[in-house]
Design an enzyme around this catalytic site. Structure first.
Site, short mmCIF file in Angstrom:
data_model
loop_
_atom_site.label_atom_id
_atom_site.label_comp_id
_atom_site.label_asym_id
_atom_site.label_seq_id
_atom_site.Cartn_x
_atom_site.Cartn_y
_atom_site.Cartn_z
CB SER A 37 -0.86 -0.02 1.26
OG SER A 37 -1.45 1.23 1.48
CE LYS A 64 -1.54 -4.30 3.32
NZ LYS A 64 -1.85 -5.64 2.83
CE1 TYR A 112 -4.11 -2.80 5.57
CE2 TYR A 112 -3.61 -0.48 5.21
CZ TYR A 112 -3.86 -1.74 4.71
OH TYR A 112 -3.84 -1.95 3.34
#
Ligand code: NAD
Ligand code: WQD
Length: 340
Positions: A124, A154, A150
């Site tokens: 992302s 990544k 979150y």
């Protein structure tokens, strides 16, 4: 080539499965359905005329995943499965770290056990954090500076894959950093189906346009941008899906080691520009109010996509108007998403 797609009944995985099947790849979907519906498999079949193999399985269930690999013997894996709600992740960090990290580690162990050496990973733009200046290039130094668990998952998974590739020179890993995926399959039968109140801009707008929400709340119009609202790089989900096929192409050409690519359009649009584009698509204005800023939002984020074009021959082709038209068509045809 047989491609195992984790998270394949989810938003991006389902569109990618369509593109893969249309190009005659065999597709095996593994998903625990924690954020998607099995009905998506029927929709994929309706569009492509081919039914992907589907296993309901949590990726952390190593024994079951081994059974699936033993039965299917995939050549490559595209790993979409993960929890993705930025705002939820600080409230339940262990859930995010456990799901996203443990799934990836289990998947890598099983891939190793079965000699599967090709992996595409859904990363992302969030990994760029708030210190790099757009247009964001893949070689920007990554500071360990995500603003939420979150985002950290990544960054951590990118690091795990980097270390794994160093230790295993014959392993191929393509890390795709998505910018802001929006839109739906042009048939209007497959699209984004957020549960509850949408966190993201496009589904909030489409739900407003079909009367499920009263009005859009624009988070801030006092940013240092031309109209004061934040700028993002929105990319049509079908373009994004094709980016994954381009990555699979690298494996077919004999392997690539570790590669990192941005998937965006390279162009930024403000929230108000997106609102106007949706109003054009709907033929009526999107009702909105201006609210305060949302914590963690950056004023501006857009990609430099030159590397993906140079090395994979991929670039986004669809316009913002295409994204709005297709997202709205999906919402109008399926006001309650994939509700049974
Ligand atoms: P999604 O929630 O629609 O799809 C993810 C799928 O993974 C769901 O179907 C869910 O049921 C499944 N899943 C989650 N945990 C699982 C587990 N432990 N075992 C098996 N299946 C599991 O999300 P999406 O928008 O399609 O995103 C796909 C990937 O792309 C995610 O990794 C996400 O973080 C990443 N990504 C998404 C965006 C975005 O804006 N949508 C942007 C950048 C990156
Ligand atoms: C876009 C713009 C909001 C909703 C997120 C993740 C990112 C990636 C993509 C996973 C912002 C504004 C939004 C609303 C609004 N996902 N907005 N009213 O935050 O750029 O990116 O999704 O990796 O990591 O953070 O996307 O769609 O939430 O917001 O004004 O109701 O729309 O402030 O400027 P974002 P978004």
């Amino acid at each position: 080539m047989k491609v195992l797609v984790t998270g394949g009944t989810g938003y991006i995985g389902s569109h990618t499965s369509v593109v893969l099947l249309e190009q005659n790849y065999e597709v095996v979907i593994v998903d625990n359905l924690c954020n998607s519906k099995e009905m998506v498999v029927d929709r994929i079949q309706a569009i492509t005329g081919k039914r992907p193999v589907f296993y309901r399985c949590d990726l952390r269930d190593e024994a079951r995943l081994e059974e699936i690999f033993r039965a299917e013997r995939p050549d490559a894996v595209i790993h979409f499965a993960g929890l993705k709600a930025v705002g939820e992740s600080p409230k339940v960090p262990l859930k995010y770290y456990d799901n996203n990290l443990s799934s990836t580690l289990t998947l890598l162990r099983v891939m190793e056990a079965f000699g599967v050496r090709n992996l595409v990973f859904s990363s992302s733009a969030t990994v760029y954090g708030d210190r790099a200046t757009p247009p964001l290039r893949e070689d920007a130094p990554l500071v360990f500076s995500a603003t939420n668990p979150y985002g950290f998952t990544k960054i951590m998974i990118e690091q795990i894959l980097t270390d794994y590739c160093k230790a295993n020179p014959s392993f191929n890993a393509v890390l795709l950093r998505y910018f802001n995926p929006v839109g739906a399959h042009e048939s209007g039968t497959m699209g984004e189906d957020p549960s509850g109140i949408p966190n993201n801009l496009a589904p909030y707008i489409t739900q407003t346009l079909v009367g499920k929400r009263e009005k859009l709340h624009i988070f801030g119009n006092d940013y240092p941008t031309p109209d004061g609202t934040c700028i993002r790089d929105y990319i049509h989900v079908m373009d994004l899906a094709k980016g994954h096929m381009a990555a699979i192409g690298l494996f077919e050409r004999g392997g690539c080691g570790l590669k990192v690519y941005n998937l965006g359009t390279g162009h930024g649009f403000s929230v108000l520009e997106v609102v106007n584009a949706f109003s054009r698509a709907a033929g009526k204005p999107v009702p909105y109010v201006i609210d305060g800023r949302r914590e963690g939002d950056l004023p501006e984020s857009y990609a430099d996509c030159e590397k993906a074009y140079r090395e994979m021959g991929w670039k986004a082709e669809k316009t913002l108007d295409d994204m709005c038209r297709d997202a709205l068509r999906w919402q109008e045809k399926n006001p309650n998403g994939y509700a049974e």
